[in-house]
Scaffold this motif. Structure first.
Motif, PDB file in Angstrom:
ATOM      1  N   GLN A   5     -10.367  44.839  94.957  1.00 40.33           N
ATOM      2  CA  GLN A   5      -9.699  43.673  94.386  1.00 40.33           C
ATOM      3  C   GLN A   5      -8.186  43.719  94.622  1.00 40.33           C
ATOM      4  O   GLN A   5      -7.519  42.703  94.656  1.00 40.33           O
ATOM      5  N   CYS A   6      -7.662  44.946  94.768  1.00 33.42           N
ATOM      6  CA  CYS A   6      -6.252  45.135  95.107  1.00 33.42           C
ATOM      7  C   CYS A   6      -6.133  46.513  95.762  1.00 33.42           C
ATOM      8  O   CYS A   6      -7.109  47.249  95.830  1.00 33.42           O
ATOM      9  N   LEU A   7      -4.937  46.847  96.249  1.00 36.68           N
ATOM     10  CA  LEU A   7      -4.741  48.133  96.923  1.00 36.68           C
ATOM     11  C   LEU A   7      -4.980  49.296  95.966  1.00 36.68           C
ATOM     12  O   LEU A   7      -5.645  50.265  96.302  1.00 36.68           O
ATOM     13  N   ALA A   8      -4.422  49.200  94.744  1.00 36.49           N
ATOM     14  CA  ALA A   8      -4.559  50.297  93.782  1.00 36.49           C
ATOM     15  C   ALA A   8      -4.237  49.803  92.385  1.00 36.49           C
ATOM     16  O   ALA A   8      -3.542  48.805  92.202  1.00 36.49           O
ATOM     17  N   VAL A   9      -4.766  50.517  91.399  1.00 37.53           N
ATOM     18  CA  VAL A   9      -4.373  50.336  90.004  1.00 37.53           C
ATOM     19  C   VAL A   9      -3.836  51.682  89.543  1.00 37.53           C
ATOM     20  O   VAL A   9      -4.505  52.699  89.680  1.00 37.53           O
ATOM     21  N   LEU A  10      -2.604  51.702  89.067  1.00 38.25           N
ATOM     22  CA  LEU A  10      -1.953  52.962  88.737  1.00 38.25           C
ATOM     23  C   LEU A  10      -1.392  52.950  87.325  1.00 38.25           C
ATOM     24  O   LEU A  10      -0.843  51.944  86.880  1.00 38.25           O
ATOM     25  N   ASN A  11      -1.518  54.088  86.658  1.00 41.35           N
ATOM     26  CA  ASN A  11      -0.862  54.264  85.371  1.00 41.35           C
ATOM     27  C   ASN A  11       0.590  54.593  85.668  1.00 41.35           C
ATOM     28  O   ASN A  11       0.891  55.586  86.324  1.00 41.35           O
ATOM     29  N   LYS A  12       1.501  53.761  85.176  1.00 50.24           N
ATOM     30  CA  LYS A  12       2.905  53.910  85.568  1.00 50.24           C
ATOM     31  C   LYS A  12       3.606  55.087  84.914  1.00 50.24           C
ATOM     32  O   LYS A  12       4.721  55.413  85.287  1.00 50.24           O
ATOM     33  N   HIS A  13       2.957  55.740  83.950  1.00 46.12           N
ATOM     34  CA  HIS A  13       3.584  56.878  83.290  1.00 46.12           C
ATOM     35  C   HIS A  13       2.952  58.216  83.677  1.00 46.12           C
ATOM     36  O   HIS A  13       3.344  59.254  83.180  1.00 46.12           O
ATOM     37  N   ASP A  14       1.969  58.183  84.584  1.00 41.27           N
ATOM     38  CA  ASP A  14       1.278  59.392  85.023  1.00 41.27           C
ATOM     39  C   ASP A  14       1.966  59.928  86.279  1.00 41.27           C
ATOM     40  O   ASP A  14       2.046  59.237  87.294  1.00 41.27           O
ATOM     41  N   VAL A  15       2.460  61.144  86.200  1.00 40.94           N
ATOM     42  CA  VAL A  15       3.220  61.736  87.312  1.00 40.94           C
ATOM     43  C   VAL A  15       2.405  61.779  88.602  1.00 40.94           C
ATOM     44  O   VAL A  15       2.915  61.489  89.675  1.00 40.94           O
ATOM     45  N   ARG A  16       1.111  62.117  88.493  1.00 43.10           N
ATOM     46  CA  ARG A  16       0.285  62.196  89.710  1.00 43.10           C
ATOM     47  C   ARG A  16       0.122  60.822  90.349  1.00 43.10           C
ATOM     48  O   ARG A  16       0.087  60.698  91.563  1.00 43.10           O
ATOM     49  N   GLN A  17       0.021  59.786  89.521  1.00 39.02           N
ATOM     50  CA  GLN A  17      -0.126  58.443  90.072  1.00 39.02           C
ATOM     51  C   GLN A  17       1.201  57.958  90.640  1.00 39.02           C
ATOM     52  O   GLN A  17       1.235  57.178  91.579  1.00 39.02           O
ATOM     53  N   LYS A  18       2.288  58.440  90.099  1.00 36.23           N
ATOM     54  CA  LYS A  18       3.622  58.139  90.625  1.00 36.23           C
ATOM     55  C   LYS A  18       3.731  58.694  92.048  1.00 36.23           C
ATOM     56  O   LYS A  18       4.338  58.088  92.926  1.00 36.23           O
ATOM     57  N   ALA A  19       3.094  59.832  92.289  1.00 36.52           N
ATOM     58  CA  ALA A  19       3.096  60.426  93.636  1.00 36.52           C
ATOM     59  C   ALA A  19       2.387  59.503  94.631  1.00 36.52           C
ATOM     60  O   ALA A  19       2.787  59.411  95.789  1.00 36.52           O
ATOM     61  N   VAL A  20       1.354  58.822  94.178  1.00 37.08           N
ATOM     62  CA  VAL A  20       0.638  57.867  95.035  1.00 37.08           C
ATOM     63  C   VAL A  20       1.581  56.730  95.417  1.00 37.08           C
ATOM     64  O   VAL A  20       1.646  56.319  96.578  1.00 37.08           O
ATOM     65  N   LEU A  21       2.333  56.233  94.444  1.00 38.77           N
ATOM     66  CA  LEU A  21       3.301  55.167  94.691  1.00 38.77           C
ATOM     67  C   LEU A  21       4.347  55.622  95.708  1.00 38.77           C
ATOM     68  O   LEU A  21       4.691  54.882  96.631  1.00 38.77           O
ATOM     69  N   ASP A  22       4.820  56.854  95.570  1.00 37.38           N
ATOM     70  CA  ASP A  22       5.792  57.400  96.521  1.00 37.38           C
ATOM     71  C   ASP A  22       5.214  57.464  97.940  1.00 37.38           C
ATOM     72  O   ASP A  22       5.919  57.199  98.912  1.00 37.38           O
ATOM     73  N   MET A  23       3.937  57.819  98.050  1.00 40.55           N
ATOM     74  CA  MET A  23       3.288  57.871  99.372  1.00 40.55           C
ATOM     75  C   MET A  23       3.262  56.478 100.003  1.00 40.55           C
ATOM     76  O   MET A  23       3.479  56.324 101.206  1.00 40.55           O
ATOM     77  N   ILE A  24       3.002  55.463  99.186  1.00 38.43           N
ATOM     78  CA  ILE A  24       2.969  54.090  99.690  1.00 38.43           C
ATOM     79  C   ILE A  24       4.370  53.665 100.137  1.00 38.43           C
ATOM     80  O   ILE A  24       4.538  53.077 101.208  1.00 38.43           O
ATOM     81  N   PHE A  25       5.386  53.990  99.325  1.00 38.56           N
ATOM     82  CA  PHE A  25       6.773  53.669  99.707  1.00 38.56           C
ATOM     83  C   PHE A  25       7.152  54.403 100.998  1.00 38.56           C
ATOM     84  O   PHE A  25       7.807  53.831 101.867  1.00 38.56           O
ATOM     85  N   ASP A  26       6.740  55.672 101.124  1.00 39.55           N
ATOM     86  CA  ASP A  26       7.009  56.441 102.342  1.00 39.55           C
ATOM     87  C   ASP A  26       6.415  55.740 103.575  1.00 39.55           C
ATOM     88  O   ASP A  26       7.064  55.642 104.618  1.00 39.55           O
ATOM     89  N   ALA A  27       5.173  55.291 103.434  1.00 41.47           N
ATOM     90  CA  ALA A  27       4.489  54.633 104.552  1.00 41.47           C
ATOM     91  C   ALA A  27       5.216  53.349 104.952  1.00 41.47           C
ATOM     92  O   ALA A  27       5.420  53.079 106.143  1.00 41.47           O
ATOM     93  N   LEU A  28       5.660  52.574 103.971  1.00 39.59           N
ATOM     94  CA  LEU A  28       6.403  51.338 104.266  1.00 39.59           C
ATOM     95  C   LEU A  28       7.738  51.660 104.937  1.00 39.59           C
ATOM     96  O   LEU A  28       8.163  50.980 105.872  1.00 39.59           O
ATOM     97  N   GLN A  29       8.403  52.701 104.439  1.00 43.82           N
ATOM     98  CA  GLN A  29       9.689  53.128 105.004  1.00 43.82           C
ATOM     99  C   GLN A  29       9.504  53.485 106.489  1.00 43.82           C
ATOM    100  O   GLN A  29      10.296  53.089 107.332  1.00 43.82           O
ATOM    101  N   LYS A  30       8.442  54.242 106.797  1.00 41.82           N
ATOM    102  CA  LYS A  30       8.183  54.646 108.176  1.00 41.82           C
ATOM    103  C   LYS A  30       7.872  53.439 109.059  1.00 41.82           C
ATOM    104  O   LYS A  30       8.311  53.370 110.200  1.00 41.82           O
ATOM    105  N   LYS A  31       7.101  52.476 108.522  1.00 37.59           N
ATOM    106  CA  LYS A  31       6.791  51.274 109.290  1.00 37.59           C
ATOM    107  C   LYS A  31       8.054  50.486 109.606  1.00 37.59           C
ATOM    108  O   LYS A  31       8.175  49.890 110.671  1.00 37.59           O
ATOM    109  N   ALA A  32       8.979  50.476 108.666  1.00 36.43           N
ATOM    110  CA  ALA A  32      10.235  49.741 108.861  1.00 36.43           C
ATOM    111  C   ALA A  32      11.075  50.374 109.975  1.00 36.43           C
ATOM    112  O   ALA A  32      11.814  49.684 110.663  1.00 36.43           O
ATOM    113  N   GLU A  33      10.935  51.678 110.158  1.00 39.02           N
ATOM    114  CA  GLU A  33      11.732  52.392 111.151  1.00 39.02           C
ATOM    115  C   GLU A  33      11.204  52.219 112.576  1.00 39.02           C
ATOM    116  O   GLU A  33      11.885  52.542 113.528  1.00 39.02           O
ATOM    117  N   HIS A  34       9.962  51.745 112.699  1.00 35.15           N
ATOM    118  CA  HIS A  34       9.364  51.619 114.047  1.00 35.15           C
ATOM    119  C   HIS A  34       9.274  50.185 114.486  1.00 35.15           C
ATOM    120  O   HIS A  34       9.118  49.298 113.789  1.00 35.15           O
TER     121      HIS A  34
END
Length: 130
Positions: free
Chosen positions: A101-130
């Protein structure tokens, strides 16, 4: 090859969380353009199909994340570009938003789920560089 900014929109009525997240993205991901709204109705008007990522808070007073998700997908935004954020636990979220239904559902206060968000931001950052 030039840098192409990737556009992220965040709609969350928790001003403190919104500020923390936008500050972190600005600091660590310079190729990501951020549109941030603490009011769902204001954000609604800016949802377009050219967003690379849409982060929606589930619980908001005017319009909840589920309604915004439905609106965004009806407008033509790919559901794989939308993440639902909530303070609720993951089991509850997965019942509300089944896989696909969507890419992900994340608990915004869970550190491990925050890591997932960082991975997504990393991937977007890399796409922007290419």
């Amino acid at each position: 090859m030039g840098t192409i900014m990737k556009k992220i929109m965040i709609i969350d009525d928790d001003q403190l969380f919104l500020n923390l997240l936008t500050d972190e993205i600005s600091e660590h991901y310079p190729n990501l353009e951020i549109l941030a709204f603490d009011n769902a109705l204001q954000g609604l008007a800016h949802i377009t199909t050219d967003l690379d990522l849409l982060l929606l808070d589930l619980e908001m007073p005017e319009l909840d994340g589920g309604k915004l998700l439905a609106y965004a997908t009806e407008k033509g935004l790919d559901c794989r570009r939308i993440i639902i954020l909530s303070a609720r636990d993951a089991d509850y979220l997965h019942k509300c938003f089944p896989m696909g239904q969507c890419l992900a559902v994340l608990n915004k206060h869970d550190v491990r789920q925050k890591a997932v968000l960082d991975m997504i931001f990393d991937a977007l950052q890399k796409k922007a560089e290419h």
